[in-house]
Motif scaffolding. Sequence first.
Motif, mmCIF file in Angstrom:
data_model
loop_
_atom_site.group_PDB
_atom_site.id
_atom_site.type_symbol
_atom_site.label_atom_id
_atom_site.label_comp_id
_atom_site.label_asym_id
_atom_site.label_seq_id
_atom_site.Cartn_x
_atom_site.Cartn_y
_atom_site.Cartn_z
ATOM 1 N N SER A 1 1.240 -0.956 -0.239
ATOM 2 C CA SER A 1 0.207 -0.171 0.265
ATOM 3 C C SER A 1 0.454 1.254 0.110
ATOM 4 C CB SER A 1 -1.004 0.228 1.112
ATOM 5 O OG SER A 1 -0.327 0.045 2.501
ATOM 6 N N GLY A 2 0.574 2.070 -0.288
ATOM 7 C CA GLY A 2 0.541 3.251 -0.241
ATOM 8 C C GLY A 2 1.369 4.174 -1.995
ATOM 9 N N GLY A 3 0.927 3.436 -2.655
ATOM 10 C CA GLY A 3 1.366 4.191 -3.807
ATOM 11 C C GLY A 3 0.611 5.027 -4.113
ATOM 12 N N GLY A 4 1.044 5.979 -5.423
ATOM 13 C CA GLY A 4 -0.060 6.822 -5.496
ATOM 14 C C GLY A 4 0.882 7.868 -6.460
ATOM 15 N N LEU A 5 0.110 9.233 -7.009
ATOM 16 C CA LEU A 5 0.832 9.976 -7.558
ATOM 17 C C LEU A 5 1.158 11.797 -7.059
ATOM 18 C CD1 LEU A 5 -1.093 11.466 -11.044
ATOM 19 C CD2 LEU A 5 0.614 13.636 -8.908
ATOM 20 N N VAL A 6 2.688 11.137 -7.408
ATOM 21 C CA VAL A 6 3.095 12.482 -6.152
ATOM 22 C C VAL A 6 4.204 13.507 -7.920
ATOM 23 C CG1 VAL A 6 4.960 10.971 -5.823
ATOM 24 C CG2 VAL A 6 4.648 12.689 -4.946
ATOM 25 N N GLN A 7 4.858 14.417 -7.269
ATOM 26 C CA GLN A 7 5.640 15.523 -8.155
ATOM 27 C C GLN A 7 6.483 15.599 -8.007
ATOM 28 O OE1 GLN A 7 3.825 17.260 -10.125
ATOM 29 N NE2 GLN A 7 1.934 16.606 -10.005
ATOM 30 N N PRO A 8 7.293 15.663 -8.914
ATOM 31 C CA PRO A 8 9.204 15.177 -9.076
ATOM 32 C C PRO A 8 9.395 16.215 -7.385
ATOM 33 C CG PRO A 8 7.859 15.913 -11.458
ATOM 34 C CD PRO A 8 7.237 15.931 -10.183
ATOM 35 N N GLY A 9 10.265 15.303 -6.919
ATOM 36 C CA GLY A 9 11.285 15.813 -5.925
ATOM 37 C C GLY A 9 10.578 15.062 -4.367
ATOM 38 N N GLY A 10 9.451 14.978 -5.040
ATOM 39 C CA GLY A 10 8.217 14.063 -3.560
ATOM 40 C C GLY A 10 8.784 13.079 -2.636
ATOM 41 N N SER A 11 7.643 12.655 -2.168
ATOM 42 C CA SER A 11 8.072 11.771 -1.017
ATOM 43 C C SER A 11 6.854 11.066 -0.965
ATOM 44 C CB SER A 11 8.742 11.988 -0.256
ATOM 45 O OG SER A 11 9.446 12.786 -0.124
ATOM 46 N N LEU A 12 6.667 9.959 -1.048
ATOM 47 C CA LEU A 12 6.355 8.243 -0.812
ATOM 48 C C LEU A 12 6.348 7.476 0.102
ATOM 49 C CD1 LEU A 12 4.281 7.317 -4.260
ATOM 50 C CD2 LEU A 12 3.344 8.515 -2.355
ATOM 51 N N SER A 13 5.886 7.003 1.224
ATOM 52 C CA SER A 13 5.992 5.996 1.319
ATOM 53 C C SER A 13 5.028 4.689 1.817
ATOM 54 C CB SER A 13 5.897 6.420 3.455
ATOM 55 O OG SER A 13 7.050 5.027 3.981
ATOM 56 N N LEU A 14 6.535 3.227 1.305
ATOM 57 C CA LEU A 14 5.717 2.239 0.603
ATOM 58 C C LEU A 14 5.633 1.167 1.967
ATOM 59 C CD1 LEU A 14 6.768 1.636 -2.797
ATOM 60 C CD2 LEU A 14 4.831 2.858 -2.142
ATOM 61 N N SER A 15 3.600 0.720 2.102
ATOM 62 C CA SER A 15 4.497 -0.704 3.516
ATOM 63 C C SER A 15 4.222 -1.485 2.661
ATOM 64 C CB SER A 15 3.206 0.203 4.127
ATOM 65 O OG SER A 15 3.537 0.765 4.417
ATOM 66 N N CYS A 16 4.325 -2.635 3.616
ATOM 67 C CA CYS A 16 4.377 -4.431 2.606
ATOM 68 C C CYS A 16 3.591 -5.229 4.123
ATOM 69 C CB CYS A 16 5.373 -4.374 2.101
ATOM 70 S SG CYS A 16 5.425 -6.818 2.091
#
Length: 126
Positions: A7-22
């Motif tokens: 989980s945790g995917g999505g759309l983010v602008q360049p330079g941004g952050s995301l945190s994926l979990s499994c």
Amino acid sequence: QVQLVESGGGLVQPGGSLSLSCAASGIKFGIGAIGWFREVSGKEREGVSCISATGEDTSYADSVKGRFTISRDDAMNTVYLQMNGLKPADPAVYYCAADDVYVGSKFCEASLFAYWGQGTQVTVPS
């Protein structure tokens, strides 16, 4: 039966952050290595980061070193991938994988992992 749910995917602008979990069930963390991989349509599945069975050793693809961090919470049986400084080259379906035989992290190769999640899409517009 082993199940891995990302989980945790999505759309983010360049330079941004995301945190994926499994989140894992049916397999106990600490027995084998765990990894994050990504796949772009038409290309081979690429090892992004792996963590050893002990959690003491990690490896990263050169393209993500210094930007991505793998970690895990054994009590929660969950592995994370913190992705910072996302680039237009990073979009892919991200998969987590686990194994109960391979214990290292040095060889972060898809062929070494038996159990896979369904993947989560990460999109970074260019």
